[in-house]
Design an enzyme around this catalytic site. Structure first.
Site, PDB file in Angstrom:
ATOM      1  N   CYS A 277      40.038  32.825  37.368  1.00 45.67           N
ATOM      2  CA  CYS A 277      40.106  32.049  38.608  1.00 45.67           C
ATOM      3  C   CYS A 277      40.749  30.705  38.280  1.00 45.67           C
ATOM      4  O   CYS A 277      40.247  29.974  37.406  1.00 45.67           O
ATOM      5  CB  CYS A 277      38.681  31.862  39.126  1.00 45.67           C
ATOM      6  SG  CYS A 277      38.521  30.742  40.531  1.00 45.67           S
TER       7      CYS A 277
ATOM      8  N   CYS B 288      46.737  31.306  42.285  1.00 46.22           N
ATOM      9  CA  CYS B 288      45.381  31.783  42.595  1.00 46.22           C
ATOM     10  C   CYS B 288      45.357  33.269  42.246  1.00 46.22           C
ATOM     11  O   CYS B 288      46.290  34.003  42.608  1.00 46.22           O
ATOM     12  CB  CYS B 288      45.085  31.577  44.080  1.00 46.22           C
ATOM     13  SG  CYS B 288      43.569  32.366  44.651  1.00 46.22           S
TER      14      CYS B 288
HETATM   15  N1  DGL Z   1      40.753  33.510  42.660  1.00 47.34           N
HETATM   16  C1  DGL Z   1      40.443  32.112  42.827  1.00 47.34           C
HETATM   17  C2  DGL Z   1      41.529  31.250  42.182  1.00 47.34           C
HETATM   18  O1  DGL Z   1      42.263  31.763  41.376  1.00 47.34           O
HETATM   19  C3  DGL Z   1      40.200  31.833  44.262  1.00 47.34           C
HETATM   20  C4  DGL Z   1      39.476  30.564  44.468  1.00 47.34           C
HETATM   21  C5  DGL Z   1      38.666  30.514  45.722  1.00 47.34           C
HETATM   22  O2  DGL Z   1      37.692  31.233  45.807  1.00 47.34           O
HETATM   23  O3  DGL Z   1      38.998  29.680  46.576  1.00 47.34           O
HETATM   24  O4  DGL Z   1      41.651  30.070  42.428  1.00 47.34           O
END
Ligand code: DGL
Length: 259
Positions: free
Chosen positions: A74, A183
């Site tokens: 993440c 993301c």
């Molecule tokens: N997959 C997360 C990232 O890479 C998402 C973050 C979120 O939940 O806003 O930032």
């Protein structure tokens, strides 16, 4: 720590499976545990302290399951919490950050676009990295609402298409030649994005680089699993398992658990 112990991965939800897939492709003999903290998604709208607390919770859960390395799958958790995690736990951590460097180094128009969460774009780590490319114009866009739609399984929908169009049009108009997906949820939007941007704009995400880095650190720590006849992957979610199941193309069992 044993080579047969699993790689632990966590994300605010299902998006980090895009990283898991790259790791599994490069390291097919590794066992893994994937944690989808979907109940707390999106992380991108939370404060730094909240993101650190959630990242600690996920890490401790994975360490209880004897994970030999933790992949913070993440960008939001990495850019806000990896420093604190590394300082607190005696296990190697792999993080994921927006791939600004390859985009900036290869851009011909000297303009690149980045789509990421508010939490990532506002982080000190992101500011530090982006400030080091002085002669590149970086057009930042927060992907408001995208993670929530993906978490609901609404990927190929008119609502998603319209949102993406709103976010990408200004970048196209400013003549970017690279679009960085900052993301881990966003690689699942590539088919939609390709319908919006012209083919001359290249899309980059960090999945492959994270997989290579994971391998490198496992080798350095003598933890690479070279002999595994019974590879085991565990997918855990604290929310509805169906969306996670479908993003894994129904190839894996998903268990609902409170964490
Ligand atoms: N997959 C997360 C990232 O890479 C998402 C973050 C979120 O939940 O806003 O930032």
């Amino acid at each position: 720590m044993k080579k047969n112990n699993p790689i632990g991965l966590f994300d605010s939800g299902i998006g980090g499976t895009s990283i898991w897939k790259e790791i599994n492709k490069l390291l097919p003999l590794e066992n893994s545990i994937y944690l989808a903290d979907s109940t707390n998604a999106p992380y991108g709208l939370k404060s730094k302290d909240e993101i650190i607390a959630l990242s600690r919770k996920n890490t401790e859960f994975l360490l209880d399951k004897n994970c030999k390395i933790i992949v913070v799958a993440c960008n939001t958790a990495t850019t806000n919490a990896i420093k604190e995690l590394r300082a607190s736990y005696d296990v190697p951590f792999i993080g994921i950050e927006p791939a600004i460097k390859p985009a900036a180094n290869n851009s011909q128009t000297h303009r690149i676009g980045i789509l990421a969460t508010k939490g990532t774009l506002n982080s000190d780590l992101f500011h530090k990295t982006s400030a080091s490319f002085e002669n590149i114009k970086i057009i930042e866009q927060i992907g408001h609402g995208l993670v929530q739609l993906i978490e609901n399984g609404d990927i190929d929908t008119p609502e998603m298409f319209d949102l993406l169009k709103t976010y990408l049009k200004p970048m196209i108009e400013q003549n970017i030649d690279y679009l960085v997906l900052g993301c881990s949820h966003y690689p699942y939007l590539i088919p939609q994005i390709k319908k919006i941007i012209p083919p001359k704009i290249k899309i980059i995400d960090s999945g492959e680089a994270v997989a290579k880095q994971t391998k490198k650190i496992l080798v350095e720590n003598n933890l690479l699993n070279l002999n595994n006849k019974d590879v085991n992957h565990v997918f855990l979610t604290n929310s509805d398992p169906e969306v996670l199941k479908s993003i894994l193309e129904n190839k894996h069992k998903v268990i609902k658990e409170n964490f």
